[in-house]
Design a protein around this motif. Structure first.
Motif, short mmCIF file in Angstrom:
data_model
loop_
_atom_site.label_atom_id
_atom_site.label_comp_id
_atom_site.label_asym_id
_atom_site.label_seq_id
_atom_site.Cartn_x
_atom_site.Cartn_y
_atom_site.Cartn_z
N ILE A 61 0.99 -0.95 -0.19
CA ILE A 61 -0.32 -0.15 0.53
C ILE A 61 0.80 1.17 0.12
O ILE A 61 0.62 2.14 -0.76
N GLU A 62 2.19 1.09 1.08
CA GLU A 62 2.28 2.28 0.71
C GLU A 62 3.25 2.72 -0.39
O GLU A 62 4.06 3.49 -0.96
N GLY A 63 4.05 1.65 -1.09
CA GLY A 63 4.28 1.05 -2.35
C GLY A 63 3.55 2.16 -3.01
O GLY A 63 4.10 2.73 -4.22
N ILE A 64 2.18 1.66 -3.25
CA ILE A 64 1.37 2.60 -4.06
C ILE A 64 1.35 3.70 -4.29
O ILE A 64 0.83 4.69 -5.29
N ARG A 65 1.19 4.77 -2.69
CA ARG A 65 1.03 5.88 -3.10
C ARG A 65 2.07 6.72 -3.09
O ARG A 65 2.01 7.13 -3.83
N GLU A 66 2.90 5.68 -2.83
CA GLU A 66 4.32 6.95 -3.52
C GLU A 66 4.62 6.47 -5.21
O GLU A 66 4.79 8.03 -5.18
N ASP A 67 4.27 5.43 -5.66
CA ASP A 67 4.05 5.39 -6.98
C ASP A 67 2.65 6.61 -7.39
O ASP A 67 3.36 7.42 -8.46
N GLU A 68 1.76 6.80 -6.43
CA GLU A 68 0.73 7.89 -6.54
C GLU A 68 1.59 9.16 -7.22
O GLU A 68 0.77 10.09 -7.95
N LYS A 69 2.16 9.31 -5.88
CA LYS A 69 2.41 10.20 -5.61
C LYS A 69 3.31 11.41 -6.72
O LYS A 69 3.28 11.86 -7.53
N ARG A 70 4.33 9.77 -7.86
CA ARG A 70 5.38 10.23 -8.17
C ARG A 70 4.71 10.89 -9.64
O ARG A 70 4.71 11.17 -10.71
N ILE A 71 3.83 9.51 -10.39
CA ILE A 71 2.62 10.37 -11.46
C ILE A 71 1.80 11.27 -11.10
O ILE A 71 1.75 11.79 -12.40
N LYS A 72 1.33 12.08 -9.72
CA LYS A 72 1.13 13.00 -10.03
C LYS A 72 1.98 13.84 -10.71
O LYS A 72 1.27 15.11 -10.93
N ARG A 73 3.32 13.77 -9.12
CA ARG A 73 4.16 14.52 -9.67
C ARG A 73 4.58 14.62 -10.98
O ARG A 73 4.72 16.15 -12.32
N MET A 74 4.97 13.91 -12.56
CA MET A 74 4.59 13.67 -14.13
C MET A 74 3.64 14.48 -14.54
O MET A 74 3.99 15.20 -14.90
N ILE A 75 3.06 14.17 -13.76
CA ILE A 75 1.35 14.85 -14.95
C ILE A 75 1.55 16.22 -14.63
O ILE A 75 1.43 17.14 -15.79
N ASP A 76 1.72 16.77 -13.18
CA ASP A 76 1.83 17.92 -13.15
C ASP A 76 2.62 18.86 -14.08
O ASP A 76 2.67 20.03 -14.29
N LYS A 77 3.52 18.58 -13.57
CA LYS A 77 5.13 18.64 -14.56
C LYS A 77 4.30 18.97 -16.64
O LYS A 77 4.90 19.84 -17.31
N LYS A 78 3.85 17.46 -17.06
CA LYS A 78 3.30 17.55 -18.21
C LYS A 78 2.81 18.74 -18.47
O LYS A 78 2.56 19.39 -19.48
N SER A 79 1.68 19.23 -17.95
CA SER A 79 0.52 20.01 -17.84
C SER A 79 1.10 21.55 -17.91
O SER A 79 0.48 21.88 -18.16
N GLN A 80 2.93 22.03 -16.87
CA GLN A 80 2.81 22.64 -17.30
C GLN A 80 3.38 23.08 -17.77
O GLN A 80 3.15 24.14 -18.32
N ILE A 81 4.10 22.35 -19.09
CA ILE A 81 5.12 22.52 -20.13
C ILE A 81 4.28 22.41 -21.27
O ILE A 81 4.29 23.31 -22.07
N ASN A 82 2.64 22.06 -20.62
CA ASN A 82 2.20 22.37 -22.36
C ASN A 82 0.98 23.39 -21.83
O ASN A 82 0.47 23.50 -22.88
N ASP A 83 1.34 23.92 -20.89
CA ASP A 83 0.45 25.38 -20.46
C ASP A 83 1.21 26.35 -21.18
O ASP A 83 1.32 26.87 -22.11
#
Length: 83
Positions: A61-83
């Protein structure tokens, strides 16, 4: 109970039955005690297994939460680049 030397009486038969029952009682008690001890060992092993399983589940569960945070950061970075 009195026994007459060299003779078999009804008292002797009763004494043998009582002795036999007493003997069986001891055997049954020993068997129950042994079975209970084995069952306690099995329960202890099951509890250890459950504890190990719980620890592993928490780790996953902790690993999944860490993956979730990492994926969200990646999505945030991508969306900032595309803005």
């Amino acid at each position: 109970m009195e026994e007459k030397e060299g003779k078999h009486s009804e008292n002797h038969k009763v004494f043998n039955i009582i002795e036999t029952i007493s003997s069986w009682n001891t055997i049954v008690k020993d068997e129950i005690k042994t079975t209970l001890q084995e069952d306690i060992k099995i329960l202890d092993e099951l509890e250890k297994g459950i504890d190990t399983y719980d620890t592993q589940v928490k780790s996953v569960i902790e690993g999944i939460r860490e993956d979730e945070k990492r994926i969200k950061r990646m999505i945030d970075k991508k969306s900032q680049i595309n803005d």
